[in-house]
Scaffold this active site. Sequence first.
Site, PDB file in Angstrom:
ATOM      1  N   LYS A 164       8.195 -16.932 -10.958  1.00 44.50           N
ATOM      2  CA  LYS A 164       7.270 -15.862 -11.471  1.00 44.50           C
ATOM      3  C   LYS A 164       6.088 -16.510 -12.364  1.00 44.50           C
ATOM      4  O   LYS A 164       6.263 -17.423 -13.018  1.00 44.50           O
ATOM      5  CB  LYS A 164       8.190 -15.107 -12.453  1.00 44.50           C
ATOM      6  CG  LYS A 164       7.424 -13.836 -12.890  1.00 44.50           C
ATOM      7  CD  LYS A 164       8.367 -13.031 -13.917  1.00 44.50           C
ATOM      8  CE  LYS A 164       7.529 -11.967 -14.539  1.00 44.50           C
ATOM      9  NZ  LYS A 164       8.118 -11.224 -15.552  1.00 44.50           N
ATOM     10  N   ASP A 201      -3.946  -6.327   5.447  1.00 41.29           N
ATOM     11  CA  ASP A 201      -5.080  -7.268   5.808  1.00 41.29           C
ATOM     12  C   ASP A 201      -4.924  -8.725   5.407  1.00 41.29           C
ATOM     13  O   ASP A 201      -5.458  -9.584   6.187  1.00 41.29           O
ATOM     14  CB  ASP A 201      -6.368  -6.369   5.848  1.00 41.29           C
ATOM     15  CG  ASP A 201      -6.289  -5.204   6.532  1.00 41.29           C
ATOM     16  OD1 ASP A 201      -5.906  -5.166   7.874  1.00 41.29           O
ATOM     17  OD2 ASP A 201      -6.942  -4.201   6.173  1.00 41.29           O
ATOM     18  N   PHE A 208      -3.970   3.475  15.045  1.00 40.54           N
ATOM     19  CA  PHE A 208      -4.360   4.488  13.901  1.00 40.54           C
ATOM     20  C   PHE A 208      -5.614   3.853  13.275  1.00 40.54           C
ATOM     21  O   PHE A 208      -5.615   2.567  13.108  1.00 40.54           O
ATOM     22  CB  PHE A 208      -3.050   4.547  12.923  1.00 40.54           C
ATOM     23  CG  PHE A 208      -2.420   5.839  13.633  1.00 40.54           C
ATOM     24  CD1 PHE A 208      -1.558   5.721  14.663  1.00 40.54           C
ATOM     25  CD2 PHE A 208      -2.339   7.030  12.926  1.00 40.54           C
ATOM     26  CE1 PHE A 208      -0.725   6.624  15.183  1.00 40.54           C
ATOM     27  CE2 PHE A 208      -1.397   8.018  13.519  1.00 40.54           C
ATOM     28  CZ  PHE A 208      -0.593   7.872  14.777  1.00 40.54           C
ATOM     29  N   ASN A 246       0.921  -1.230   0.145  1.00 41.84           N
ATOM     30  CA  ASN A 246      -0.002   0.047  -0.010  1.00 41.84           C
ATOM     31  C   ASN A 246       0.865   1.019  -0.111  1.00 41.84           C
ATOM     32  O   ASN A 246       1.851   1.283   0.068  1.00 41.84           O
ATOM     33  CB  ASN A 246      -1.012   0.078   1.301  1.00 41.84           C
ATOM     34  CG  ASN A 246      -0.070  -0.111   2.492  1.00 41.84           C
ATOM     35  OD1 ASN A 246       0.503   0.879   2.802  1.00 41.84           O
ATOM     36  ND2 ASN A 246      -0.552  -1.216   3.325  1.00 41.84           N
ATOM     37  N   LYS A 281     -12.888  -0.086  15.939  1.00 41.77           N
ATOM     38  CA  LYS A 281     -11.532  -0.783  15.823  1.00 41.77           C
ATOM     39  C   LYS A 281     -10.937  -0.445  17.332  1.00 41.77           C
ATOM     40  O   LYS A 281     -10.084  -1.527  17.668  1.00 41.77           O
ATOM     41  CB  LYS A 281     -10.592  -0.084  14.806  1.00 41.77           C
ATOM     42  CG  LYS A 281     -10.737  -0.714  13.346  1.00 41.77           C
ATOM     43  CD  LYS A 281     -10.097   0.123  12.366  1.00 41.77           C
ATOM     44  CE  LYS A 281     -10.461  -0.447  10.932  1.00 41.77           C
ATOM     45  NZ  LYS A 281      -9.904   0.456   9.806  1.00 41.77           N
ATOM     46  N   LYS A 283      -9.796  -3.945  19.163  1.00 41.18           N
ATOM     47  CA  LYS A 283      -8.418  -4.210  19.379  1.00 41.18           C
ATOM     48  C   LYS A 283      -7.942  -4.012  20.784  1.00 41.18           C
ATOM     49  O   LYS A 283      -6.857  -3.795  21.098  1.00 41.18           O
ATOM     50  CB  LYS A 283      -7.737  -3.361  18.515  1.00 41.18           C
ATOM     51  CG  LYS A 283      -7.865  -3.965  16.921  1.00 41.18           C
ATOM     52  CD  LYS A 283      -7.255  -3.229  15.724  1.00 41.18           C
ATOM     53  CE  LYS A 283      -7.618  -3.400  14.562  1.00 41.18           C
ATOM     54  NZ  LYS A 283      -6.606  -3.734  13.567  1.00 41.18           N
TER      55      LYS A 283
HETATM   56  O1  PMT Z   1       3.016   5.958   6.535  1.00 41.56           O
HETATM   57  P1  PMT Z   1       2.446   7.579   6.084  1.00 41.56           P
HETATM   58  O2  PMT Z   1       2.599   7.730   4.600  1.00 41.56           O
HETATM   59  O3  PMT Z   1       3.102   8.739   6.980  1.00 41.56           O
HETATM   60  O4  PMT Z   1       0.927   7.529   6.366  1.00 41.56           O
HETATM   61  C1  PMT Z   1       0.596   7.493   7.624  1.00 41.56           C
HETATM   62  C2  PMT Z   1      -0.588   6.430   7.749  1.00 41.56           C
HETATM   63  C3  PMT Z   1      -1.997   6.836   6.779  1.00 41.56           C
HETATM   64  C4  PMT Z   1      -0.400   5.088   7.210  1.00 41.56           C
HETATM   65  C5  PMT Z   1      -1.082   6.239   9.122  1.00 41.56           C
HETATM   66  O5  PMT Z   1      -1.633   7.768   9.662  1.00 41.56           O
HETATM   67  C6  PMT Z   1      -2.012   5.323   9.636  1.00 41.56           C
HETATM   68  O6  PMT Z   1      -3.489   5.623   9.386  1.00 41.56           O
HETATM   69  N1  PMT Z   1      -1.648   4.205  10.016  1.00 41.56           N
HETATM   70  C7  PMT Z   1      -2.747   3.164  10.001  1.00 41.56           C
HETATM   71  C8  PMT Z   1      -2.997   2.310   8.847  1.00 41.56           C
HETATM   72  C9  PMT Z   1      -3.975   1.127   8.989  1.00 41.56           C
HETATM   73  O7  PMT Z   1      -3.408   0.106   8.718  1.00 41.56           O
HETATM   74  O8  PMT Z   1      -5.042   1.449   9.224  1.00 41.56           O
HETATM   75  P2  PMT Z   1      -6.235   0.337   9.440  1.00 41.56           P
HETATM   76  O9  PMT Z   1      -7.375   1.037   9.936  1.00 41.56           O
HETATM   77  O10 PMT Z   1      -6.302  -0.710   8.494  1.00 41.56           O
HETATM   78  O11 PMT Z   1      -5.390  -0.502  10.994  1.00 41.56           O
HETATM   79  C10 PMT Z   1      -6.168   0.064  12.299  1.00 41.56           C
HETATM   80  C11 PMT Z   1      -4.945  -0.436  13.020  1.00 41.56           C
HETATM   81  O12 PMT Z   1      -4.429  -1.864  13.110  1.00 41.56           O
HETATM   82  C12 PMT Z   1      -3.618   0.365  12.940  1.00 41.56           C
HETATM   83  O13 PMT Z   1      -3.087   0.839  13.963  1.00 41.56           O
HETATM   84  C13 PMT Z   1      -2.791  -0.782  12.113  1.00 41.56           C
HETATM   85  O14 PMT Z   1      -1.223  -0.397  12.370  1.00 41.56           O
HETATM   86  C14 PMT Z   1      -3.175  -1.962  12.872  1.00 41.56           C
HETATM   87  N2  PMT Z   1      -3.284  -3.138  12.107  1.00 41.56           N
HETATM   88  C15 PMT Z   1      -3.814  -3.383  10.879  1.00 41.56           C
HETATM   89  C16 PMT Z   1      -3.575  -4.416  10.001  1.00 41.56           C
HETATM   90  C17 PMT Z   1      -2.808  -5.383  10.446  1.00 41.56           C
HETATM   91  N3  PMT Z   1      -2.715  -6.608   9.797  1.00 41.56           N
HETATM   92  N4  PMT Z   1      -2.236  -5.231  11.866  1.00 41.56           N
HETATM   93  C18 PMT Z   1      -2.619  -4.178  12.375  1.00 41.56           C
HETATM   94  O15 PMT Z   1      -1.707  -4.219  13.258  1.00 41.56           O
END
Ligand code: PMT
Length: 413
Positions: free
Chosen positions: A288, A278, A322, A209, A336, A340
Amino acid sequence: MLEGKTVVLGVTGGVAAYKAAEVASLLVKGGAEVHVIMTEAATKFVAPLTFRTLSHNPVAVDMFSDPGEWNVRHVALAEKADIVVVAPATANCIGKVACGIADDLLTTVIMATKAPVLLAPSMNQAMYENPIFRANLDRLLALGYRAMEPGTGYLACGAEGKGRMPEPEEIVAEVRRVLCVRQDLAGFTVVVTAGPTEEPIDPVRHISNRSSGKMGYALAEAARDRGASVVLVSGPCALADPAGIEVVRVRTAREMLDAVMRRLEAADVIIGAAAPADWRPATVAPQKIKKGSGPMTLELEMCEDIIGTAGKHKGRRVVVGFAAETHDLLEHAAAKLAAKNLDFIVANDVTRSGAGFGSDLNEVSIIHSDGRIEEIPLMPKTDLAHRVLDEVARLLRRKPETSSPCGDPRESS
Ligand code: PMT
């Protein structure tokens, strides 16, 4: 904000020395006491009188012109400094300090000081990329010296490229960050995840991503500046390892989870700023995958939820997530937060222009576990990082036992 702070400003012999006059002026305007030390070469570009006028203090150049005074003065300045800023910092000056050479007043003060030293490199792009210079700079960074990234653009040699001294306002902002932050995270260990993950499809393709890592790196650096011991678990990104931080580079969500869980026991705070995948391909082709002639279907399986797993084993730790959303921001982020087991969640609408992925800025809502919502306006990620850590520090104060060894990671709260 710089009231009561003493800044020793070292000016070395580069054409950007003229911009150091603006740095001196901004520091004085900010309330700092400024003492300028120029190298001989710097005086060929700008007269010491300029700095004397702007700083309201004598300008030091020659170590030996008045031995009685300067022999004491170099130690006095080194001790008095709350920070030593070298702007511009030439490759020559950085090389000398990296090699322990102290053959003029400036390098002697740098060697003698226990204050943080901030370098603002300025040079021609070829010099900046020279492996000898890179090794010298890396050595200093590993020792805890700080260096700003030079800007890219028109250079005095006539070429375009990287090597411009950062703008005076940026240097002064960095000084403020280094000097004015509270040490309210001293004694705590903070684990931050940053950047994307890459989930391989075959040896040449992956799912990923647009995360640049900037938000997570800003958090890690801010936590370091506030005295924390910091582990940054970073997915693949172009950012350099910040000084004074243990950086663990990982590729996949599974590796990110392993890296975080290995440090869980030592952690007081875990912040998930990464954008881990995810889903990942259920199988990774060993070779490949050939293009073929029609559409192709990939079967995906769920990845590990890193911050969710940390939340499950929270014990007395503070766990922050986040949420990157494109619609129904608050509703999805609040779900979330609960799922979590987080202390709070920082929700960003990643469709907003000039914020979110890749930008230096972000605009967020912080949702607290008691349902309170704080709207944080658009600001640099470096400032937002401090806003997030203000809340972390507040929660740590309310959990005084956190500073003692955390609970067993296997025990759920
Ligand atoms: O990296 P930059 O370009 O500075 O951009 C910043 C950002 C947009 C990436 C950052 O501000 C942000 O939003 N990070 C969280 C991105 C994310 O995966 O969001 P989510 O809503 O899908 O996940 C929720 C939380 O679960 C997040 O804390 C994420 O780190 C965590 N997560 C998600 C998926 C996963 N497999 N494991 C996780 O721990």
